[in-house]
Design a protein around this motif. Sequence first.
Motif, PDB file in Angstrom:
ATOM      1  N   MET A 445       0.806  -1.215   0.000  1.00 27.33           N
ATOM      2  CA  MET A 445       0.000   0.000   0.000  1.00 27.33           C
ATOM      3  C   MET A 445       0.844   1.272   0.000  1.00 27.33           C
ATOM      4  O   MET A 445       0.314   2.370  -0.228  1.00 27.33           O
ATOM      5  CB  MET A 445      -0.928   0.011   1.218  1.00 27.33           C
ATOM      6  N   ASN A 456      -5.950   5.193  -3.591  1.00 29.74           N
ATOM      7  CA  ASN A 456      -6.331   3.807  -3.272  1.00 29.74           C
ATOM      8  C   ASN A 456      -7.050   3.717  -1.931  1.00 29.74           C
ATOM      9  O   ASN A 456      -7.976   2.920  -1.763  1.00 29.74           O
ATOM     10  CB  ASN A 456      -5.092   2.917  -3.262  1.00 29.74           C
ATOM     11  N   LEU A 457      -6.629   4.541  -0.959  1.00 26.70           N
ATOM     12  CA  LEU A 457      -7.233   4.466   0.370  1.00 26.70           C
ATOM     13  C   LEU A 457      -8.631   5.076   0.413  1.00 26.70           C
ATOM     14  O   LEU A 457      -9.434   4.715   1.279  1.00 26.70           O
ATOM     15  CB  LEU A 457      -6.333   5.183   1.385  1.00 26.70           C
ATOM     16  N   ILE A 469      -6.957  -3.576  -2.221  1.00 25.77           N
ATOM     17  CA  ILE A 469      -7.541  -3.174  -0.940  1.00 25.77           C
ATOM     18  C   ILE A 469      -8.922  -3.797  -0.761  1.00 25.77           C
ATOM     19  O   ILE A 469      -9.259  -4.327   0.307  1.00 25.77           O
ATOM     20  CB  ILE A 469      -7.600  -1.638  -0.844  1.00 25.77           C
ATOM     21  N   TYR A 480      -3.938  -7.604   6.575  1.00 28.35           N
ATOM     22  CA  TYR A 480      -4.265  -6.319   5.975  1.00 28.35           C
ATOM     23  C   TYR A 480      -4.353  -5.232   7.054  1.00 28.35           C
ATOM     24  O   TYR A 480      -3.885  -4.102   6.848  1.00 28.35           O
ATOM     25  CB  TYR A 480      -5.581  -6.438   5.211  1.00 28.35           C
ATOM     26  N   ARG A 520      -8.946   4.792   7.346  1.00 29.71           N
ATOM     27  CA  ARG A 520      -9.293   3.480   6.774  1.00 29.71           C
ATOM     28  C   ARG A 520      -9.213   2.400   7.838  1.00 29.71           C
ATOM     29  O   ARG A 520     -10.020   1.456   7.858  1.00 29.71           O
ATOM     30  CB  ARG A 520      -8.351   3.153   5.622  1.00 29.71           C
TER      31      ARG A 520
END
Length: 770
Positions: A445, A456-457, A469, A480, A520
């Motif tokens: 990540m 992406n987050l 993800i 994760y 997240r």
Amino acid sequence: MPVDLEQATERSHLLAYAHGASDRRLNTIQQEGDADSIVSTHVSKEEQALSGTPVGERLPYNDYTTIDWLHDLVKDSFRLRAVHDQQGFRGTLHSAFESGQGWIAAALIGVLTACVAFCVDVAEATVSDWKLGFCTTNIFSSRQSCCTDRQPFGTARANLGEDCTEWHMWTNGYWKAFATFVGFALVFGVISSSLTMLTKSSLPAAAPGQGDRNLRLFKGGDQGAVGKSMYMAAGSGIPEIKTILSGFVIPHFLDLKVLLVKAIGAVFAVATGMCLGKEGPFVHISTCVAYQVGKIFPKYRENSRKMRELLSAGCSSGLSVAFGAPIGGVLFSYEEISTYFPRKVLWRAFLCSLSAAATLKALNPTGTGKLVLFETNYGTSYSPIHYVVFIVLGIAGGLFGGIFCKANFLWSKGFRKYPIIKNYPVFEVFLVVLVTALLQYPNPMTRGPGDAIIKNLLVDCPASDKSWICQQERHSNSKYIGWLIYGMLVKLLLTIITFGCKVPSGIIIPALDAGAFFGRLIGQWITSISPGIFAMVGAAAFLAGVSRMTLSLCVIMFELTGELEYIVPNMIAILVAKWVADALEEDGVYDLAQSVLGHPFLDTDHAMLLVQRHSELVERLIPPKQTMDEITVEIPKNNKVLRQVLQRKLDRLKERGLLDAGLVLVQDGMLQGYIAEGELDFGLNSLGLSWPSTSQIRMLGECENGDYNLSMFVDRTPLTICAKAPMEYAVEMFGKLGLRYLCVVEEGSSRLVGVVIKKRMVVWLESLKE
């Protein structure tokens, strides 16, 4: 018969006395002609128009000095009246062009800034991907443009290019790929830092850093101030721009060379994967563009006050192209950057930001065909119970911001003082890149650049999404969770040690990344709404804690994601983060950076808070008697002073090395005027070449034929303040009126007792903090 030597002959000059007087008159005319020629060469026409007024003429400001806002206001008024007094059709055209210059310049700045941003964005995407592989069809294409139909200058279709045959990885082995990644990152880091070294500049006395802080201002004497060096293209440039817009002159900081180095250096710096972003440098780049455009127009070139109005409008385009946030860019300039932001600057900043955003959308560097960088479309909404979570995110963001500001300040004051780091900044960048690559590559990540990480987050995860993800969250993988925690901690650590390295860098993207990781992570235990919502709010909270931005940040987050519905959560988190961070550390990251850099920036709001806690009077700022004796000139009744006297006092001013200082002219104890060091130096050492060293110089009164005259450089309208006035008066006058100096007079008699320059005020305020 002996010749009478005194007797007139046919070879004798007629009227010998008259001939001698004529020679003297010719010599006087020649001296005055030479002086006029020198003045016209060094002094602008707008300044020469002020020669007959009590305001006096000014030379272009010295490097590393403060501008006189009031003087430049009067100069612009003279210019404006001269333009509108022109008659006929030509005068009407000139007047119309005068009214439109600001709009033309603002639009041009926006277009040029967008063009530079386009080049930087496209180049950075390509260079960054070279750490992983290359495009076989075009080595200068990024992975996205190589594997999809997303191309600049065109619209995009939704082809994700998961199976790409045109993209060639350097190696398929993990450890070989790891080593290649680290090697490319180190090379890019050295290139970026080496380019930054090209912009090293030596500056005169600094205040309130290594220079003026060493002055014994209030204990009986002065000592020479020490100069310093700085790298013009290093960092984000925002602290320096704030200093410039407050009325200070930092030489060469906005030059074309710095613009080019900043742009190219930012490409390689971001490509390393270090915890930095190109968004801060974009503000510096846009301000450089504004300065270069402003030099085209005499209205701005010859007036430092007007130039700063244009720079304030111009820097809004930097955030506009960085985030695709035109409104946020305007608010950022108003809230965070500018000291002086009248309504006309707001309108021109609006146009500048608009033209930048429109041009960038047309150029389409991302290939998406959209201005929104991190477009999201969350299928769920929040409920009032989630306000508690948003407050928690705000508290976490404030804690991070306060801790980060303190830690980064201590890191800059501590680690960077070691000789090997201070003398070899490229080596520091090498070490930081090495640590960054070693820590970030193992985490899938954090392997990409900062803007890709936050994109992406923030993603929402519908059932059809096949991103890494979403696949991990679909299976509730504990590994994760560990990657999220690891990514957050690594970002926090690396951001602390990276900010301040001698490469073009910004703090905005790293702070957003860290907050998005935390948000997240929190979202993994709240399944009622998308975890991407908490990532978005957490990103805003962490950036608010670091920078203390509020209104502009909230609008930027809305424009960045296109999520108007989540303005309220962002507002809650941003305000809470600011409150918590202010409780831990009063200054934001840009204010602390100014303290480290040592620029004499006067923040009126912070300064007022400081003086309100102390019951001080203006007399506290009066220099010691020895200093006052050195800078005071007693003017006799004939209004003339011996040249040797002025030369000795000028030499002493130069020894002190403040550049902003000057001499006060006093007659019978009453203040008559002020002449700055720059004008005095010019008058004695350039203008005075035509006069002997024993001559007398007229400083006041009407000039007569043959006078060695410097009265046109004397400000006969200096502002004064009573020595018994509260310190709040002085802070307001320096901050709101933009004064270079303030004369202090005795209560009751109004006799001059002191002079305070802006740098002295800043030094004293810094001492209150300590």
